[in-house]
Structures are given as C-alpha cells and as structure tokens.
Design a protein around this motif. Structure first.
Motif, PDB file in Angstrom:
ATOM      1  N   SER A 138     -14.358   9.694  -9.205  1.00  0.00           N
ATOM      2  CA  SER A 138     -14.655   8.497  -9.425  1.00  0.00           C
ATOM      3  C   SER A 138     -13.544   7.605  -9.823  1.00  0.00           C
ATOM      4  CB  SER A 138     -15.884   8.351 -10.288  1.00  0.00           C
ATOM      5  OG  SER A 138     -16.211   6.826 -10.222  1.00  0.00           O
ATOM      6  N   PRO A 139     -12.828   7.903 -10.995  1.00  0.00           N
ATOM      7  CA  PRO A 139     -11.615   7.408 -11.527  1.00  0.00           C
ATOM      8  C   PRO A 139     -10.693   7.142 -10.477  1.00  0.00           C
ATOM      9  CG  PRO A 139     -12.286   9.225 -13.012  1.00  0.00           C
ATOM     10  CD  PRO A 139     -13.243   9.171 -12.001  1.00  0.00           C
ATOM     11  N   LEU A 140     -10.545   8.221  -9.939  1.00  0.00           N
ATOM     12  CA  LEU A 140      -9.154   8.546  -8.719  1.00  0.00           C
ATOM     13  C   LEU A 140      -9.629   7.460  -7.600  1.00  0.00           C
ATOM     14  CD1 LEU A 140      -8.293  12.176  -8.457  1.00  0.00           C
ATOM     15  CD2 LEU A 140      -7.019  10.251  -9.465  1.00  0.00           C
ATOM     16  N   ARG A 141     -10.907   7.439  -7.305  1.00  0.00           N
ATOM     17  CA  ARG A 141     -11.234   6.336  -6.149  1.00  0.00           C
ATOM     18  C   ARG A 141     -10.960   4.866  -6.790  1.00  0.00           C
ATOM     19  NH1 ARG A 141     -13.133   8.363  -1.363  1.00  0.00           N
ATOM     20  NH2 ARG A 141     -14.042  10.234  -1.579  1.00  0.00           N
ATOM     21  N   GLN A 142     -11.456   4.690  -8.082  1.00  0.00           N
ATOM     22  CA  GLN A 142     -11.072   3.085  -8.524  1.00  0.00           C
ATOM     23  C   GLN A 142      -9.509   3.089  -8.499  1.00  0.00           C
ATOM     24  OE1 GLN A 142     -13.050   3.465 -12.293  1.00  0.00           O
ATOM     25  NE2 GLN A 142     -14.931   3.495 -11.469  1.00  0.00           N
ATOM     26  N   ALA A 143      -8.772   4.200  -8.969  1.00  0.00           N
ATOM     27  CA  ALA A 143      -7.231   3.822  -9.042  1.00  0.00           C
ATOM     28  C   ALA A 143      -6.494   3.812  -7.774  1.00  0.00           C
ATOM     29  CB  ALA A 143      -6.691   5.217  -9.504  1.00  0.00           C
ATOM     30  N   LEU A 144      -7.215   4.319  -6.714  1.00  0.00           N
ATOM     31  CA  LEU A 144      -6.812   4.001  -5.481  1.00  0.00           C
ATOM     32  C   LEU A 144      -6.930   2.758  -4.778  1.00  0.00           C
ATOM     33  CD1 LEU A 144      -5.477   5.221  -2.829  1.00  0.00           C
ATOM     34  CD2 LEU A 144      -7.766   6.277  -2.255  1.00  0.00           C
ATOM     35  N   ASP A 145      -8.172   2.187  -5.052  1.00  0.00           N
ATOM     36  CA  ASP A 145      -8.680   0.886  -4.887  1.00  0.00           C
ATOM     37  C   ASP A 145      -7.656  -0.270  -5.531  1.00  0.00           C
ATOM     38  OD1 ASP A 145     -10.444   1.845  -3.217  1.00  0.00           O
ATOM     39  OD2 ASP A 145     -12.218   1.374  -4.723  1.00  0.00           O
ATOM     40  N   GLN A 146      -7.329  -0.048  -7.028  1.00  0.00           N
ATOM     41  CA  GLN A 146      -6.685  -0.983  -7.583  1.00  0.00           C
ATOM     42  C   GLN A 146      -5.130  -0.823  -7.196  1.00  0.00           C
ATOM     43  OE1 GLN A 146      -6.901   0.869 -11.689  1.00  0.00           O
ATOM     44  NE2 GLN A 146      -8.908  -0.336 -11.959  1.00  0.00           N
ATOM     45  N   LEU A 147      -4.830   0.285  -6.502  1.00  0.00           N
ATOM     46  CA  LEU A 147      -3.380   0.364  -6.053  1.00  0.00           C
ATOM     47  C   LEU A 147      -3.383  -0.445  -4.575  1.00  0.00           C
ATOM     48  CD1 LEU A 147      -2.003   3.942  -6.616  1.00  0.00           C
ATOM     49  CD2 LEU A 147      -1.098   1.731  -7.683  1.00  0.00           C
ATOM     50  N   ARG A 148      -4.325  -0.087  -3.875  1.00  0.00           N
ATOM     51  CA  ARG A 148      -4.200  -0.830  -2.575  1.00  0.00           C
ATOM     52  C   ARG A 148      -4.422  -2.386  -2.698  1.00  0.00           C
ATOM     53  NH1 ARG A 148      -8.278   3.635   0.548  1.00  0.00           N
ATOM     54  NH2 ARG A 148      -6.493   5.012   1.148  1.00  0.00           N
ATOM     55  N   LEU A 149      -5.170  -2.782  -3.679  1.00  0.00           N
ATOM     56  CA  LEU A 149      -5.140  -4.314  -3.943  1.00  0.00           C
ATOM     57  C   LEU A 149      -3.852  -4.683  -4.567  1.00  0.00           C
ATOM     58  CD1 LEU A 149      -8.718  -4.566  -5.348  1.00  0.00           C
ATOM     59  CD2 LEU A 149      -8.122  -5.394  -3.198  1.00  0.00           C
ATOM     60  N   ALA A 150      -3.379  -4.146  -5.570  1.00  0.00           N
ATOM     61  CA  ALA A 150      -2.065  -4.457  -5.764  1.00  0.00           C
ATOM     62  C   ALA A 150      -0.765  -4.452  -4.898  1.00  0.00           C
ATOM     63  CB  ALA A 150      -1.663  -3.583  -7.152  1.00  0.00           C
ATOM     64  N   TYR A 151      -0.880  -3.529  -3.951  1.00  0.00           N
ATOM     65  CA  TYR A 151       0.133  -3.444  -3.064  1.00  0.00           C
ATOM     66  C   TYR A 151       0.006  -4.647  -1.926  1.00  0.00           C
ATOM     67  CZ  TYR A 151       2.460  -1.967   1.159  1.00  0.00           C
ATOM     68  OH  TYR A 151       3.588  -1.815   2.316  1.00  0.00           O
ATOM     69  N   VAL A 152      -1.426  -5.079  -1.525  1.00  0.00           N
ATOM     70  CA  VAL A 152      -1.551  -6.169  -0.805  1.00  0.00           C
ATOM     71  C   VAL A 152      -0.766  -7.560  -1.491  1.00  0.00           C
ATOM     72  CG1 VAL A 152      -3.150  -7.631   0.284  1.00  0.00           C
ATOM     73  CG2 VAL A 152      -3.328  -5.139   0.520  1.00  0.00           C
ATOM     74  N   GLU A 153      -1.261  -7.613  -2.795  1.00  0.00           N
ATOM     75  CA  GLU A 153      -0.654  -8.777  -3.463  1.00  0.00           C
ATOM     76  C   GLU A 153       0.528  -8.714  -3.647  1.00  0.00           C
ATOM     77  OE1 GLU A 153      -1.138 -10.224  -8.266  1.00  0.00           O
ATOM     78  OE2 GLU A 153      -2.984  -9.160  -7.310  1.00  0.00           O
ATOM     79  N   VAL A 154       1.237  -7.606  -3.891  1.00  0.00           N
ATOM     80  CA  VAL A 154       2.948  -7.516  -4.161  1.00  0.00           C
ATOM     81  C   VAL A 154       3.252  -7.855  -2.806  1.00  0.00           C
ATOM     82  CG1 VAL A 154       4.700  -6.030  -4.745  1.00  0.00           C
ATOM     83  CG2 VAL A 154       2.749  -6.210  -6.118  1.00  0.00           C
ATOM     84  N   ALA A 155       3.087  -7.323  -1.702  1.00  0.00           N
ATOM     85  CA  ALA A 155       3.443  -7.492  -0.453  1.00  0.00           C
ATOM     86  C   ALA A 155       3.411  -8.973   0.049  1.00  0.00           C
ATOM     87  CB  ALA A 155       2.982  -6.610   0.584  1.00  0.00           C
ATOM     88  N   ARG A 156       2.171  -9.517  -0.148  1.00  0.00           N
ATOM     89  CA  ARG A 156       2.082 -11.080   0.088  1.00  0.00           C
ATOM     90  C   ARG A 156       3.379 -11.844  -0.878  1.00  0.00           C
ATOM     91  NH1 ARG A 156      -4.228 -11.653   0.091  1.00  0.00           N
ATOM     92  NH2 ARG A 156      -4.811 -10.802   2.076  1.00  0.00           N
ATOM     93  N   GLY A 157       3.415 -11.632  -2.115  1.00  0.00           N
ATOM     94  CA  GLY A 157       4.246 -12.260  -2.623  1.00  0.00           C
ATOM     95  C   GLY A 157       5.895 -12.070  -2.498  1.00  0.00           C
ATOM     96  N   ALA A 158       6.146 -10.864  -2.020  1.00  0.00           N
ATOM     97  CA  ALA A 158       7.247 -10.445  -1.454  1.00  0.00           C
ATOM     98  C   ALA A 158       7.577 -11.194  -0.145  1.00  0.00           C
ATOM     99  CB  ALA A 158       7.631  -8.969  -1.270  1.00  0.00           C
ATOM    100  N   SER A 159       6.523 -11.249   0.855  1.00  0.00           N
ATOM    101  CA  SER A 159       6.710 -12.038   1.933  1.00  0.00           C
ATOM    102  C   SER A 159       6.930 -13.480   1.944  1.00  0.00           C
ATOM    103  CB  SER A 159       5.611 -11.528   3.081  1.00  0.00           C
ATOM    104  OG  SER A 159       4.336 -12.033   2.720  1.00  0.00           O
ATOM    105  N   ALA A 160       6.313 -13.873   0.815  1.00  0.00           N
ATOM    106  CA  ALA A 160       6.300 -15.417   0.486  1.00  0.00           C
ATOM    107  C   ALA A 160       7.793 -15.688  -0.159  1.00  0.00           C
ATOM    108  CB  ALA A 160       5.089 -15.870  -0.147  1.00  0.00           C
TER     109      ALA A 160
END
Length: 171
Positions: A138-160
């Motif tokens: 369970s904590p690993l699934r939550q960590a994975l979800d957090q990382l995936r969201l953070a990746y999308v946010e960072v990637a959007r910021g980098a592309s902008a």
C-alpha cells in the motif's frame, strides 16, 4: 543455477532436481567456509574481500581484528536478512527507486528521462509483485502514484519553460 553474493558464487538447487552436475557444482563452489559455518576468521574475510594470502600475512594484528569485525558484521546482516520475509525487504529496497526519481525531479533542471526510469522500475516492482510485498504494498503504491503525479507536474513546467509548481521567480 547459482546465486552470487559478495562472498562468492553459491550453487542453488531446486528440490527434486539439480541445476548443475555434481562435478561442476563442486568445481564452482566457493573456497571459503559457507556463510554461517563459523570459524575462518580473517582468512575467510580476506578471501571474501579478494585479499590474497600474502596480503593477509602482511596485515597488522589490528588490521586483522578489523577485518574479522567487518566479516562478523556482514554475517550478522546476512542472518538478519534471512530472518525477514522477502516481500517487505524487496519493498524496502524499492524505496531506493522512489528516492532516485524524487532526486532527479527536484533538480533545478529536472532530469526527466532518469526520473522516468526510476519511476518505471518502482512501477515494475509494485505492479508485478503486488500483494506479495505484504504490508509494503500500500505505501509503495501511494509513493508510485505521488511520483507519477509529480513527474507530470514537473514535465509540464519544463515544457512551459517555467519552474515546476507554477511560480517562476523574476529575480
């Protein structure tokens, strides 16, 4: 089949069948005492560390004692590792992928490709092993979800062209 450890290669046979012929298995067996066999002291520790007999003979008594103490610590760590179920241990190791991804994402110039590799590695562990990770799932699934969201946010910021999170400072 064999298992590689820092102290050498160890043959591993599955019940009911041998993966290597006995002669080959004996030829590939480590020359030092097997883990947990006790004894051996500095000689076994030296062999595991790749220290030759000549180099061992040139060690001071203090250096030999230090080598033996390190060998004892390694053996204690092995015993602890063997006493724990593999699922939680693998889960603990998977946290290194989380840390690696977070490190790459948090750089002033995020390293998205490197972060993605670490995120994919964590995903592979979590999604492949699932409930076999035990309480770590369970904590690993939550960590994975957090990382995936953070990746999308960072990637959007980098592309902008802006900083992740939206606010790019002017000064």
């Amino acid at each position: 089949m064999s298992l590689w450890t820092p102290s050498g290669e160890h043959p591993v046979d599955r019940p009911g069948r041998s993966s290597t012929p006995p002669q080959e298995s004996a030829a590939r067996a480590p020359r030092q005492a097997p883990p947990g066999a006790g004894g051996g002291g500095a000689a076994a520790a030296a062999a595991a560390a790749g220290i030759t007999e000549e180099e061992l003979a040139n060690l001071s008594p203090e250096e030999r004692a230090q080598l033996e103490a390190m060998a004892d610590q390694v053996e204690d760590a092995r015993r602890q590792l063997l006493s724990a179920p593999a699922g939680p241990v693998v889960g603990q190791q998977a946290l290194q992928f989380y840390e690696l991804a977070a490190l790459h994402l948090s750089q002033p110039e995020p390293r998205l490709e490197d972060a993605q590799i670490a995120i994919d590695a964590l995903g592979a562990v979590v999604e492949t092993l699932g409930s076999r990770l035990g309480a770590a799932e369970s904590p690993l699934r939550q960590a994975l979800d957090q990382l995936r969201l953070a990746y999308v946010e960072v990637a959007r910021g980098a592309s902008a062209g802006g900083a992740p999170g939206g606010d790019a400072g002017d000064g």
